[in-house]
Design a protein around this motif. Structure first.
Motif, short mmCIF file in Angstrom:
data_model
loop_
_atom_site.label_atom_id
_atom_site.label_comp_id
_atom_site.label_asym_id
_atom_site.label_seq_id
_atom_site.Cartn_x
_atom_site.Cartn_y
_atom_site.Cartn_z
N GLY A 211 0.83 -1.22 0.00
CA GLY A 211 0.00 0.00 0.00
C GLY A 211 0.85 1.25 0.00
N SER A 212 1.90 1.27 0.84
CA SER A 212 2.78 2.45 0.90
C SER A 212 3.48 2.66 -0.43
CB SER A 212 3.86 2.29 1.97
OG SER A 212 3.36 1.62 3.06
N VAL A 213 4.01 1.57 -0.99
CA VAL A 213 4.80 1.70 -2.22
C VAL A 213 3.91 2.12 -3.40
CG1 VAL A 213 6.21 0.44 -3.90
CG2 VAL A 213 6.60 0.13 -1.47
N VAL A 214 2.75 1.48 -3.53
CA VAL A 214 1.86 1.81 -4.65
C VAL A 214 1.40 3.27 -4.55
CG1 VAL A 214 -0.40 1.34 -5.68
CG2 VAL A 214 1.07 -0.55 -5.02
N THR A 215 1.01 3.70 -3.35
CA THR A 215 0.51 5.07 -3.20
C THR A 215 1.65 6.07 -3.41
OG1 THR A 215 -0.85 4.11 -1.47
CG2 THR A 215 -1.08 6.43 -1.81
N TRP A 216 2.82 5.74 -2.93
CA TRP A 216 3.99 6.61 -3.14
C TRP A 216 4.25 6.78 -4.64
CZ3 TRP A 216 9.65 4.57 -2.38
CH2 TRP A 216 10.56 5.59 -2.65
N ILE A 217 4.29 5.65 -5.35
CA ILE A 217 4.52 5.72 -6.80
C ILE A 217 3.42 6.55 -7.47
CG2 ILE A 217 4.51 4.35 -8.95
CD1 ILE A 217 5.87 2.09 -7.33
N ALA A 218 2.17 6.31 -7.08
CA ALA A 218 1.04 7.00 -7.74
C ALA A 218 1.09 8.51 -7.52
CB ALA A 218 -0.28 6.43 -7.23
N VAL A 219 1.28 8.94 -6.27
CA VAL A 219 1.26 10.39 -6.01
C VAL A 219 2.52 11.06 -6.59
CG1 VAL A 219 -0.28 10.34 -4.02
CG2 VAL A 219 2.16 10.08 -3.64
N PHE A 220 3.65 10.34 -6.54
CA PHE A 220 4.86 10.95 -7.11
C PHE A 220 4.74 11.11 -8.63
CE2 PHE A 220 9.04 10.50 -9.15
CZ PHE A 220 9.59 11.71 -8.73
N GLN A 221 4.22 10.07 -9.29
CA GLN A 221 4.09 10.16 -10.76
C GLN A 221 3.15 11.29 -11.14
OE1 GLN A 221 5.79 8.75 -13.07
NE2 GLN A 221 6.94 7.37 -11.76
N GLY A 233 -0.98 10.86 -19.52
CA GLY A 233 -1.22 9.48 -19.98
C GLY A 233 -0.02 8.59 -19.65
N ARG A 234 1.18 9.11 -19.93
CA ARG A 234 2.38 8.31 -19.66
C ARG A 234 2.58 8.08 -18.17
NH1 ARG A 234 6.80 10.62 -24.04
NH2 ARG A 234 5.91 9.51 -25.80
N ALA A 235 2.32 9.13 -17.39
CA ALA A 235 2.50 9.00 -15.94
C ALA A 235 1.54 7.96 -15.38
CB ALA A 235 2.26 10.35 -15.26
N THR A 236 0.31 7.94 -15.88
CA THR A 236 -0.68 6.95 -15.40
C THR A 236 -0.23 5.54 -15.76
OG1 THR A 236 -2.33 8.63 -15.86
CG2 THR A 236 -3.15 6.45 -15.40
N THR A 237 0.27 5.39 -16.98
CA THR A 237 0.77 4.06 -17.38
C THR A 237 1.95 3.65 -16.50
OG1 THR A 237 0.19 4.64 -19.63
CG2 THR A 237 1.62 2.74 -19.37
N ARG A 238 2.86 4.61 -16.26
CA ARG A 238 4.03 4.30 -15.42
C ARG A 238 3.60 3.85 -14.03
NH1 ARG A 238 6.73 8.72 -17.83
NH2 ARG A 238 6.07 10.07 -16.15
N THR A 239 2.58 4.50 -13.49
CA THR A 239 2.10 4.13 -12.15
C THR A 239 1.71 2.65 -12.12
OG1 THR A 239 1.33 6.32 -11.55
CG2 THR A 239 0.22 4.49 -10.49
N VAL A 240 0.92 2.23 -13.11
CA VAL A 240 0.44 0.84 -13.11
C VAL A 240 1.61 -0.13 -13.33
CG1 VAL A 240 -1.12 -0.79 -14.21
CG2 VAL A 240 -1.85 1.57 -13.87
N VAL A 241 2.49 0.21 -14.28
CA VAL A 241 3.62 -0.69 -14.59
C VAL A 241 4.59 -0.78 -13.41
CG1 VAL A 241 5.62 -1.03 -16.10
CG2 VAL A 241 3.44 -0.32 -17.07
N TYR A 242 5.04 0.38 -12.91
CA TYR A 242 6.02 0.38 -11.81
C TYR A 242 5.42 -0.27 -10.56
CZ TYR A 242 8.82 3.81 -14.48
OH TYR A 242 9.55 4.46 -15.43
#
Lengths: 262, 263
Positions: A211-221, A233-242
């Motif tokens: 939860g911490s890592v996914v939310t960190w990646i999402a808000v940072f992207q 669009g790219r940032a959203t894709t990066r969130t899901v992939v990373y």
């Protein structure tokens, strides 16, 4: 010359990657180390718990049910070949609590809430809402990012517990109600096999980390996005992939640590 | 101190391109100072530098006597409470109503009770003529209305400095007249120091007390509107008269046209 150019591009890519890691680290430090303002933060946190947690409930419950049904069906067929179908409860519970619950919940969470967080923050950046907040003397890290981060941090383990409960119930439906495994055997096998510390607590720890890592990646992207339609669009894709890669990679590391006698 | 903003020896680069080279300018208190120049010359960047959102490579930017590029994060946010900015898009919070948008800075920076916040918000909305639109959402507003709401929000905390980023762009003549009048009235009635960034010559010349014209990273002319009219500098005259070609060329630098076609 071509090789030199390729080396230059590789170096540039490496530098950008390192800079991105650096920026995300500084971002996390700014996010975590700040004076708490409970009175003003609490309503914002409640709002985010609703958007991130409550609105994810339907997908989590439905997915949990289907996963439980499938694990129950596959497990029964396999165990039945060895005359061990009464161990179905144990198989379902351990699969769900140790692995499927934390991992599948986190993957679904990244797809639904993570991508939405990135797109929302990215759009706020591209429409200058974050800049206008800064110019009003309000720190967007506190007002926008922090409630979303903590909302994800708190929601994830709760969603994982709900997912696991529904999945076990799905396994029960298939095994006991449909295929005729004895109800008492199903629950007692589960009770004797599942250890609170080794299985349930470890599962919850995994989900807190995810939860911490996914939310960190999402808000940072979202915060670091290039403020254009393509950038979002790219940032959203990066969130899901990373996030997906981070979840699967961390799952292996955490499992190895936990099995190593933590 | 006479000047609210004081810029000395400002150098700023972005993506390897020089945006500003040795800029020096003063923004006097209580006056309307316009920053003019062709699109892409860095006018908005200058506002972001004054607001501390960007840091210069070299030079000093003093705002209200404080060296803004050396302030800590907390000090910077404290100083920004004295500033208001009107972005070109309005930058309203799309999830909040018009009322809540204007109330936002009051709720964040004060402990005022709700009934007082309500009164202040209604007064600010009344001053921009949109008290009746208090329950609308930003998506229900026209471009001109959104900018007026953003203006009400920018003055909610009675700032000492207000910065307008291209406030006239894309407005119909009526909305344009309303915004011009509001900027002028707010400056006169409240004595707010005003920085007006625009390339709309006619409107700026009617309300500005002092004008800086920026092009190619430098200040190419400055003075009162009357003085700029008789300025001999060809770049200034090309800009003020809207001539398509001149010192600032119409064509982006390229190889010879015939050579390019035959290539």
């Amino acid at each position: 010359m071509l090789i030199l150019e390729k080396l230059r591009l590789l170096g540039q890519f490496g530098l950008q990657l390192l800079m991105s890691f650096g920026r995300s680290g500084i971002f996390l430090v700014h996010l975590l180390i700040r004076k708490p303002r409970f009175k003003k933060s609490f309503p914002l946190l409640i709002e985010q718990l609703y958007f991130i947690g409550v609105l994810s409930l339907i997908i989590i419950i439905l997915s949990g049910l289907f996963i439980g049904l499938v694990v129950g069906l596959q497990g029964y067929n396999t165990l039945n070949k060895f005359g061990a179908s009464q161990q179905l409860g144990q198989l379902v519970a351990l699969s769900v609590v140790r692995e499927l619950g934390p991992v599948v919940t986190a993957l679904l969470f990244a797809g639904r809430a993570g991508s939405a967080l990135t797109a929302e923050i990215g759009l706020m950046k591209s429409t200058e809402q974050l800049a206008s907040m800064e110019m009003m003397g309000v720190d967007p890290l506190w007002r926008v990012i922090s409630p979303r981060f903590w909302g994800g941090f708190i929601s994830m383990p709760i969603l994982m517990i709900i997912f696991s409960v529904v999945a076990v119930w799905g396994g029960y439906l298939v095994g006991v109600v449909w295929l005729g495994v004895d109800s008492g055997t199903f629950w007692s096998a589960m009770q004797s096999a599942v250890n609170f510390h080794d299985d349930i607590v470890n599962g919850i720890i995994k989900s807190i980390v995810f939860g911490s890592v996914v939310t960190w990646i999402a808000v940072f992207q979202g915060y670091d996005t290039v403020p254009t339609a393509q950038g979002i669009g790219r940032a959203t894709t990066r969130t899901v992939v990373y996030s997906s890669l981070a979840i699967l990679g961390l799952d292996f590391v955490l499992t190895a640590v936990m099995m190593g006698g933590w | 101190m006479k000047d609210f903003v004081n810029i000395r020896g400002l150098y700023f680069n972005r993506n390897g391109r020089t945006v500003f080279s040795d800029i020096e300018l003063n923004i006097p208190r209580g006056k309307i100072t316009a920053i003019m120049g062709p699109s892409g010359c860095g006018k908005t960047t200058l506002l972001r530098l004054i607001g501390g959102q960007l840091k210069p490579e070299r030079g000093n930017i003093h705002v209200d006597g404080k060296l803004i590029n050396k302030l800590s994060r907390a000090q910077l946010y404290e100083l920004r409470r004295k500033m208001g900015i009107l972005f070109q898009s309005g930058a309203l919070f799309t999830n909040l109503s018009v009322f809540e948008n204007v109330a936002f800075p009051l709720r964040e920076h004060t402990e005022l009770p709700d009934f007082m916040i309500r009164d202040i918000v209604l007064m600010k909305l009344q001053s921009v003529g949109l008290r009746g639109a208090k329950n609308l959402m930003p998506s229900q507003l026209s471009g001109g209305m959104a900018r007026r709401v953003a203006l009400a929000r920018a003055i909610a905390l009675d700032p000492e400095l207000i910065m307008y980023d291209e406030p006239f762009t894309g407005l119909d003549p009526i909305a344009l007249g309303v915004i011009v009048k509001l900027i002028s009235d707010l400056n006169k009635a409240l004595g707010i120091t005003t920085i007006l960034v625009s390339h709309d010559v006619e409107e700026v010349l009617t309300i500005a007390d002092y004008i800086y014209v920026i092009a190619s990273g430098k200040i190419i002319g400055h003075g009162t509107p009357e003085k700029l009219h008789i300025d001999k500098e060809p770049e200034v005259q090309q800009f003020l008269q809207g001539l398509p070609d001149g010192v600032v060329p119409f064509h982006y630098p390229a190889i010879d046209y015939n050579q390019d076609l035959m290539h």
